[in-house]
Scaffold this active site. Structure first.
Site, PDB file in Angstrom:
ATOM      1  CG  HIS A   1     -11.038  24.360 -50.838  1.00 47.89           C
ATOM      2  ND1 HIS A   1     -11.804  25.213 -50.071  1.00 47.89           N
ATOM      3  CD2 HIS A   1      -9.994  23.996 -50.056  1.00 47.89           C
ATOM      4  CE1 HIS A   1     -11.248  25.347 -48.880  1.00 47.89           C
ATOM      5  NE2 HIS A   1     -10.134  24.613 -48.858  1.00 47.89           N
TER       6      HIS A   1
ATOM      7  CD  GLU B   1     -15.873  24.816 -53.676  1.00 44.32           C
ATOM      8  OE1 GLU B   1     -16.757  25.099 -52.842  1.00 44.32           O
ATOM      9  OE2 GLU B   1     -14.834  24.177 -53.385  1.00 44.32           O
TER      10      GLU B   1
ATOM     11  CB  CYS C   1     -14.523  28.439 -52.885  1.00 48.04           C
ATOM     12  SG  CYS C   1     -13.257  27.164 -52.612  1.00 48.04           S
TER      13      CYS C   1
ATOM     14  CB  CYS D   1     -14.671  28.226 -47.757  1.00 45.13           C
ATOM     15  SG  CYS D   1     -13.345  28.226 -48.991  1.00 45.13           S
TER      16      CYS D   1
END
Length: 186
Positions: free
Chosen positions: A67, A69, A100, A97
């Protein structure tokens, strides 16, 4: 109400620097979009300097943890040679999410600023409010709604194009179906 997409939400005041960094994250998200990834971008900043940046890449990297992040956190940790990013802020175009959010806490990120909410899996204000829980050993302050319309548009445009592409592919598959032969010689 704490949801930046709701009418009752009292938007925080963002600085010009906040806007600059979210624009930076927005441009990173566009890079992901060009690769066919969900357009999410993230940048980690401390003392006015970029420590790490990233955009979604789970498809291209064959990595479910890639992701925006996480990529930005990994880059920032390498940059400072420490997994703790004390005093750093992260700007991300989409509400993080659960994975993260956990990583932000472990990295000791001081502040999270996100663009739009993630109604299906957002772990800050949408589906769960993990950063509001008192059982974490670190508190991450957060604010959402910076460039909300632009971030929403970027995502909705991406998913509309993806749906159209899938419809087109389905139509092409159906039009290529040939009638079955009766098995006899012609």
């Amino acid at each position: 109400m704490n949801n930046p997409d709701s009418a009752e939400y009292a938007a925080p005041v963002f600085s010009e620097q906040d806007k600059q960094w979210m624009e930076y994250a927005f441009q990173l998200a566009a890079q992901g979009k060009e690769l066919g990834e969900v357009p999410v971008g993230a940048v980690i900043v401390r003392d006015g300097k970029v420590l790490g940046e990233g955009f979604n890449q789970p498809i291209t990297r064959h990595d479910p943890t890639a992701h925006a992040e996480i990529i930005a956190l990994r880059q920032a940790a390498q940059q400072v040679q420490n997994y703790r990013l004390v005093g750093a802020s992260i700007y991300v175009t989409l509400e993080p999410c659960t994975m993260c959010v956990g990583a932000l806490v472990h990295a000791r990120i001081a502040r999270l600023v996100f663009g739009t909410t993630e109604p299906k899996a957002g772990a800050v204000v949408s589906k769960s409010q993990l950063l509001d829980n008192d059982y974490f050993n670190h508190r991450v302050s957060y604010a959402g709604g910076l460039m909300v319309r632009e971030c929403q548009h970027q995502l909705s445009e991406f998913f509309a194009a993806r749906r159209e592409q899938k419809r087109q592919e389905k139509w092409e598959r159906q039009s290529q179906v040939t009638p079955t032969s009766n098995g006899g010689d012609e």
